[in-house]
Scaffold this motif. Sequence first.
Motif, PDB file in Angstrom:
ATOM      1  N   ASP A 176     -82.209  20.938  15.766  1.00 54.36           N
ATOM      2  CA  ASP A 176     -81.589  21.726  16.790  1.00 54.36           C
ATOM      3  C   ASP A 176     -81.100  23.032  16.213  1.00 54.36           C
ATOM      4  O   ASP A 176     -80.980  24.212  17.017  1.00 54.36           O
ATOM      5  CB  ASP A 176     -80.556  21.004  17.724  1.00 54.36           C
ATOM      6  N   SER A 186     -74.392  17.927  10.946  1.00 49.56           N
ATOM      7  CA  SER A 186     -73.793  18.367  12.147  1.00 49.56           C
ATOM      8  C   SER A 186     -74.558  19.683  12.564  1.00 49.56           C
ATOM      9  O   SER A 186     -74.855  20.274  11.693  1.00 49.56           O
ATOM     10  CB  SER A 186     -72.290  18.350  12.122  1.00 49.56           C
ATOM     11  N   SER A 208     -78.954  21.110  23.000  1.00 44.24           N
ATOM     12  CA  SER A 208     -79.700  19.998  22.470  1.00 44.24           C
ATOM     13  C   SER A 208     -80.196  19.053  23.393  1.00 44.24           C
ATOM     14  O   SER A 208     -79.457  18.967  24.641  1.00 44.24           O
ATOM     15  CB  SER A 208     -79.120  19.196  21.359  1.00 44.24           C
ATOM     16  N   GLU A 210     -74.946  22.663   9.786  1.00 40.90           N
ATOM     17  CA  GLU A 210     -76.527  23.273   9.505  1.00 40.90           C
ATOM     18  C   GLU A 210     -76.574  24.417  10.035  1.00 40.90           C
ATOM     19  O   GLU A 210     -77.459  25.374   9.296  1.00 40.90           O
ATOM     20  CB  GLU A 210     -77.786  22.294  10.324  1.00 40.90           C
ATOM     21  N   ASP A 220     -83.938  10.816  10.239  1.00 39.91           N
ATOM     22  CA  ASP A 220     -82.653  10.883  11.006  1.00 39.91           C
ATOM     23  C   ASP A 220     -81.630  11.961  10.897  1.00 39.91           C
ATOM     24  O   ASP A 220     -81.776  12.629   9.660  1.00 39.91           O
ATOM     25  CB  ASP A 220     -81.612   9.485  10.431  1.00 39.91           C
ATOM     26  N   VAL A 221     -80.950  12.233  11.967  1.00 44.06           N
ATOM     27  CA  VAL A 221     -80.201  13.522  11.751  1.00 44.06           C
ATOM     28  C   VAL A 221     -78.944  13.123  10.599  1.00 44.06           C
ATOM     29  O   VAL A 221     -78.275  12.221  10.775  1.00 44.06           O
ATOM     30  CB  VAL A 221     -79.266  13.923  13.323  1.00 44.06           C
ATOM     31  N   ARG A 225     -82.857  17.685   8.699  1.00 48.73           N
ATOM     32  CA  ARG A 225     -81.438  17.560   8.734  1.00 48.73           C
ATOM     33  C   ARG A 225     -80.945  17.493   9.956  1.00 48.73           C
ATOM     34  O   ARG A 225     -80.311  16.500  10.348  1.00 48.73           O
ATOM     35  CB  ARG A 225     -80.496  18.450   7.680  1.00 48.73           C
ATOM     36  N   ASN A 226     -81.236  18.483  10.938  1.00 49.54           N
ATOM     37  CA  ASN A 226     -80.947  18.700  12.387  1.00 49.54           C
ATOM     38  C   ASN A 226     -81.976  19.408  13.088  1.00 49.54           C
ATOM     39  O   ASN A 226     -82.016  20.669  12.690  1.00 49.54           O
ATOM     40  CB  ASN A 226     -79.536  19.020  12.288  1.00 49.54           C
TER      41      ASN A 226
END
Length: 455
Positions: A180, A127, A377, A131, A123-124, A177-178
Motif C-alpha cells: 500500500d 507498517s 488500503s 514503509e 506477507d506484509v 514489504r507493504n
Amino acid sequence: MDSSRHSVRIGIVAIYKLRCAVGVRQKKVSVHDLEIGMFVSDLDRPWHTTPFPVQGFYIRSLDEIRSLMSHCKTVEIDVAEVAMAEEYDEVKAPVFARRANRRNSQNVLQLPPIAVRSPVRHDVASSLRKELKLSANLLGDARKALDYVASCIKAHTIPDTQRLTRVAKEMTASIIRNPDALLWLARVREHDDYTYQHALNTSVWALVCGRHLGLQEGLLTHLAVGCLLAHVGKVVLPKEILENEHCLDVEQYSLFKTYAERGAVQLEEAGMSRAVVSIVRGHRERHNGSGFPAALKGDKIPLLAKIAGLVDHYETLIEPRQGHTPMTPAQAVSQLFEQRNIEFQEDLVEKFIQSIGIYPTGTLVELNSGERGVVVSHSPTRRLWPRVMVMTNRNHEPLRTAKVINLASVNEDRTAQEMLQIEGCLPFGTDGLNPNHFDVTGTESRWNLKKLVGG
C-alpha cells in the motif's frame, strides 16, 4: 434484503454509474435459464464468496453459466442493453484505450489459467507508517534514472541502466514489504509530466499485481524495470504524435505503433536483460492477437508482458490527461472485466482486480453519509469495504484532522440501513480534496503526510 446483499447492491451502483438507468430493469431468473450474452447484475449470495471479482458482468461462455449454477440458484439480470453515460467520453479517450467489439464472440480466446512456477507468499512485513518513510524518495529517484535513460536514447547513445535497475529493486522490496505504501505515494503524487507519471504508476500497479500472483523477487524487479521503460521508444517519435495520441490518423498510428520495437532494440543494444526487453517489446500485444508489434496471441505473449500490458491499459483509463476524460477506478475495473479473454486473459484480469481492489489505494470516494475521503488500503475478501481516510464532514467541509475508518470493522454489527458504504468514486482533485494535507497513518498524529515522509 440482508446486510450482505445490501452491501453488494451499493457496490453495483458505485461500479456501474457509467451505465444509464434509462430503459433498464432487473429481472430475477433461475441460473438454469441463463444464456450467453446476458448481463448478471446481482446474485442470491454475497459476491465476495464467489469467484467473480466484480459486481456485474456479461456472460460469455458456458463455463461461466456452469460456475454460476454451482454457486447460485437465482440471479438478477439486466433485461436491456444500455448506453454509456456521459461521465466517460470514449471519443476523447486515447485510440488504444477505446473499447473493442466486446460482443464479437470471434474475438474471445479461452486458455487454461496462468500457472506461476513456485509461487511465493509475500506477507506484509512493514507498517504503512514505516514503509512510507523508507520509500519516500523512491519515485523521485526512479524519475531521475528514467530521465537519464530516455535522454541517452534520444541522443542515440547507449545508456547505463544499472542505476534504474537499482531503483527498481528498491521499489520491488518496498512493495513486497507493504503493497500500500508505494501505491499511495504514486497515486497522490502531484506531477505535470504525463510520460513519467504514467511509467511510475504503471510499474507500481505491476508490482502490486505480481506480488499478488506470487512472483519471485527477481521477476518482480524485471517487471518493474520493464514497465518503467515500456514507453522509452516514444522519445524518438515526432512531438505532434505524442501530444495527440487520442486522434491519430491511419498513417500517424502506423508510426506510433513502432515505439515498442524501437524501445526494445535500443535496450537490447544497452545490454538490458531478455526479460525486460520482452516486456518492452510485448506490452502492447493483446490476448486475442489485436495488438502490436507482432500481433501475438494468447500464450505466445510472455507472462510479464501480459501483466505490463494490462496495467498499462488500466493506468491509461484512469489517469488525468489533457483531452482525455479519465474513468474512475471502478469504471476502469468494469471495463477490464468486460475485456476478459478478449484483450486480456481472464484469470489475469481477475487476479489484478483482486490485488488492487475495486477501490484501489489512493482513490477519492464519497460515503453514503456525505463524507468524502480517500482509500488507504483494501481487503481482498471485503472488496467493497476498504479503509478510508475521511477528509470532510457530510457537508463537504474539510476536517482539521482526518479520521481513518475501517469500513469492514464499522459495519460488522450494523443493519443494512445503518451501514457506512462507499457511494461512488470522485475525480482526483474534486473540490480541492488533497490527501497530502493529512496524515494517512492515523487520526491522532499531529504530523501530516508531508512531514511524515520528509518531503
